[in-house]
Design a protein around this motif. Structure first.
Motif, mmCIF file in Angstrom:
data_model
loop_
_atom_site.group_PDB
_atom_site.id
_atom_site.type_symbol
_atom_site.label_atom_id
_atom_site.label_comp_id
_atom_site.label_asym_id
_atom_site.label_seq_id
_atom_site.Cartn_x
_atom_site.Cartn_y
_atom_site.Cartn_z
ATOM 1 N N VAL A 93 0.984 -1.509 0.116
ATOM 2 C CA VAL A 93 0.283 0.247 0.305
ATOM 3 C C VAL A 93 0.230 1.176 0.081
ATOM 4 O O VAL A 93 0.451 1.773 -0.690
ATOM 5 C CB VAL A 93 -1.037 -0.163 1.334
ATOM 6 C CG1 VAL A 93 -1.903 1.319 0.900
ATOM 7 C CG2 VAL A 93 -1.965 -1.014 1.055
ATOM 8 N N ILE A 94 1.729 1.267 0.664
ATOM 9 C CA ILE A 94 2.785 2.312 0.575
ATOM 10 C C ILE A 94 3.541 2.681 -0.152
ATOM 11 O O ILE A 94 4.098 3.820 -1.344
ATOM 12 C CB ILE A 94 3.735 2.004 1.902
ATOM 13 C CG1 ILE A 94 2.991 2.601 3.468
ATOM 14 C CG2 ILE A 94 5.082 3.116 2.337
ATOM 15 C CD1 ILE A 94 4.415 2.234 4.286
ATOM 16 N N ARG A 95 3.479 1.704 -0.972
ATOM 17 C CA ARG A 95 4.549 1.603 -1.981
ATOM 18 C C ARG A 95 3.495 2.210 -3.518
ATOM 19 O O ARG A 95 4.355 3.262 -4.591
ATOM 20 C CB ARG A 95 5.605 0.126 -2.450
ATOM 21 C CG ARG A 95 6.141 0.037 -1.857
ATOM 22 C CD ARG A 95 6.917 -1.391 -2.927
ATOM 23 N NE ARG A 95 6.300 -2.773 -3.217
ATOM 24 C CZ ARG A 95 6.345 -3.467 -2.286
ATOM 25 N NH1 ARG A 95 7.163 -3.665 -1.187
ATOM 26 N NH2 ARG A 95 5.087 -4.470 -1.697
ATOM 27 N N ARG A 96 2.652 1.579 -3.705
ATOM 28 C CA ARG A 96 1.482 1.649 -4.849
ATOM 29 C C ARG A 96 0.787 3.117 -4.366
ATOM 30 O O ARG A 96 0.413 4.205 -5.469
ATOM 31 C CB ARG A 96 0.825 0.369 -4.757
ATOM 32 C CG ARG A 96 0.911 -0.509 -5.147
ATOM 33 C CD ARG A 96 0.523 -1.232 -5.349
ATOM 34 N NE ARG A 96 -0.635 -0.745 -6.756
ATOM 35 C CZ ARG A 96 -1.819 -1.997 -7.239
ATOM 36 N NH1 ARG A 96 -2.632 -2.793 -5.965
ATOM 37 N NH2 ARG A 96 -2.862 -1.293 -7.546
ATOM 38 N N THR A 193 -0.316 0.724 8.915
ATOM 39 C CA THR A 193 0.164 0.762 7.501
ATOM 40 C C THR A 193 -0.360 2.529 7.094
ATOM 41 O O THR A 193 1.049 3.274 6.316
ATOM 42 C CB THR A 193 -0.538 0.537 5.629
ATOM 43 O OG1 THR A 193 -0.471 -0.970 6.242
ATOM 44 C CG2 THR A 193 0.211 0.483 4.829
ATOM 45 N N ALA A 194 -0.702 3.021 7.410
ATOM 46 C CA ALA A 194 -1.636 4.672 7.918
ATOM 47 C C ALA A 194 -0.803 4.936 8.338
ATOM 48 O O ALA A 194 0.549 6.235 8.032
ATOM 49 C CB ALA A 194 -2.463 4.753 8.955
ATOM 50 N N SER A 195 0.361 4.820 9.657
ATOM 51 C CA SER A 195 1.470 5.419 9.956
ATOM 52 C C SER A 195 2.816 5.456 9.363
ATOM 53 O O SER A 195 3.498 6.671 9.154
ATOM 54 C CB SER A 195 2.167 4.638 11.519
ATOM 55 O OG SER A 195 2.289 3.326 11.166
ATOM 56 N N GLY A 196 2.708 4.633 8.279
ATOM 57 C CA GLY A 196 3.671 5.207 7.159
ATOM 58 C C GLY A 196 3.040 6.237 6.349
ATOM 59 O O GLY A 196 4.456 6.255 6.270
ATOM 60 N N PHE A 197 2.269 6.772 6.695
ATOM 61 C CA PHE A 197 2.579 7.713 5.606
ATOM 62 C C PHE A 197 2.997 9.538 6.206
ATOM 63 O O PHE A 197 2.487 10.215 5.497
ATOM 64 C CB PHE A 197 0.963 7.593 5.343
ATOM 65 C CG PHE A 197 0.583 6.401 3.447
ATOM 66 C CD1 PHE A 197 0.820 6.805 2.396
ATOM 67 C CD2 PHE A 197 0.402 5.133 4.112
ATOM 68 C CE1 PHE A 197 0.580 6.048 1.479
ATOM 69 C CE2 PHE A 197 0.185 4.420 3.017
ATOM 70 C CZ PHE A 197 0.109 4.765 2.080
ATOM 71 N N GLY A 198 2.613 9.052 7.239
ATOM 72 C CA GLY A 198 3.496 10.610 8.078
ATOM 73 C C GLY A 198 4.605 11.376 8.055
ATOM 74 O O GLY A 198 4.486 12.138 6.497
#
Length: 281
Positions: A93-96, A193-198
């Motif tokens: 999800v983070i990569r895409r 996963t959401a935390s990785g978008f910070g």
């Protein structure tokens, strides 16, 4: 700003210090618990700090948003590391979504310097209510075959998340969590996963706010563009220390409890912005 603070009565300095300490703890805890950057907490705390220090009203919200995004960088990095230890980060999800999120964040910085704050508050309040309703009435059970949709939808979702998050000074975790939950991922994976978008949102946005505000007049002392280095130094370390605790608690809660907590948080923030719009406080 330091000179202004030095001339405050000791009890106001004490109150301000306690507020910053509590705000930093809550910011970090929520970052870990809900996979958010904590901007919804740090922005109002910073607003009180800058208002008390006499920062010009015409730029105070930009300074708050920019400084909040800077604080999100270390907090979110610590949060995603904690969630990753629990195997709750979906790297696909983070990569895409990541590249489109960055593109939206860059545009958001440009718009935030020009859009009316009342409009941005209204958009944020409406989006919080929408996300909370999706969590309340959307899919109640996780889908073991959860997957991202075709590329065009990821482009729209990622770009929108980056854009809105940068406009209002958050790490985008609330929107990523809702998006993944809507697609069928378990809430713990969505939050992790959401935390990785910070960092993905906050790093380019912070750089953009520094550039956009570099030659702006009436900025508080110890600022790099719109980013207050004092606010970053005071709130940042405390929020970083509190993030792992929030992540630890998140993985001890049931799926439904975490969902209800997340919905309550969104509705509270929506209410805060509605009050600000209606009564100006």
């Amino acid at each position: 700003m330091l000179d202004l603070v030095q001339h405050l009565p000791w009890y106001q300095i004490a109150e301000l210090s306690i507020a910053l300490l509590i705000g930093g703890i809550i910011t970090g805890f929520l970052a870990g618990l809900l996979g958010i950057g904590g901007g919804a907490v740090s922005v109002p705390v910073l607003y009180e700090l800058f208002r008390l220090a006499g920062v010009d009203e015409s730029i105070i919200m930009r300074v708050c948003v920019a400084t909040s995004l800077a604080i999100i960088i270390p907090t979110a990095i610590n949060s995603v590391r904690s969630h990753n230890k629990h195997g709750a980060v979906v790297m696909e999800v983070i990569r895409r979504l990541g590249p489109w999120v960055v593109a939206g964040a860059v545009l958001g910085v440009f718009i935030a310097s020009r859009a009316p704050s009342s409009f941005l508050k209204a958009v944020f309040a409406a989006s919080c209510i929408f996300i909370a309703s999706r969590l309340a009435f959307g899919k109640s059970e996780p889908n073991p075959d959860a997957a991202l949709p075709p590329a065009p939808w990821n482009l729209v979702a990622g770009f929108g998340i980056g854009l809105i998050s940068t406009l209002i000074g958050i790490g985008g975790g609330a929107y990523v969590t809702a998006y993944m939950k809507f697609l069928g991922w378990p809430i713990h994976q969505a939050v992790g996963t959401a935390s990785g978008f910070g960092p993905i949102i906050a790093i380019p946005a912070t750089i953009g706010y520094i550039v956009e505000g570099w030659n702006v007049a009436a900025l508080p002392p110890l600022s790099a563009g719109y980013v207050s280095l004092l606010g970053f130094i005071v709130l940042g370390p405390v929020s970083v220390l509190a993030a792992p605790l929030g992540a630890k608690v998140a993985h001890r809660l049931s799926r439904r409890t975490l969902e209800i907590t997340f919905m309550s948080f969104l509705l509270f923030i929506a209410g805060r912005f509605i009050v600000s719009l209606v009564w100006g406080v």
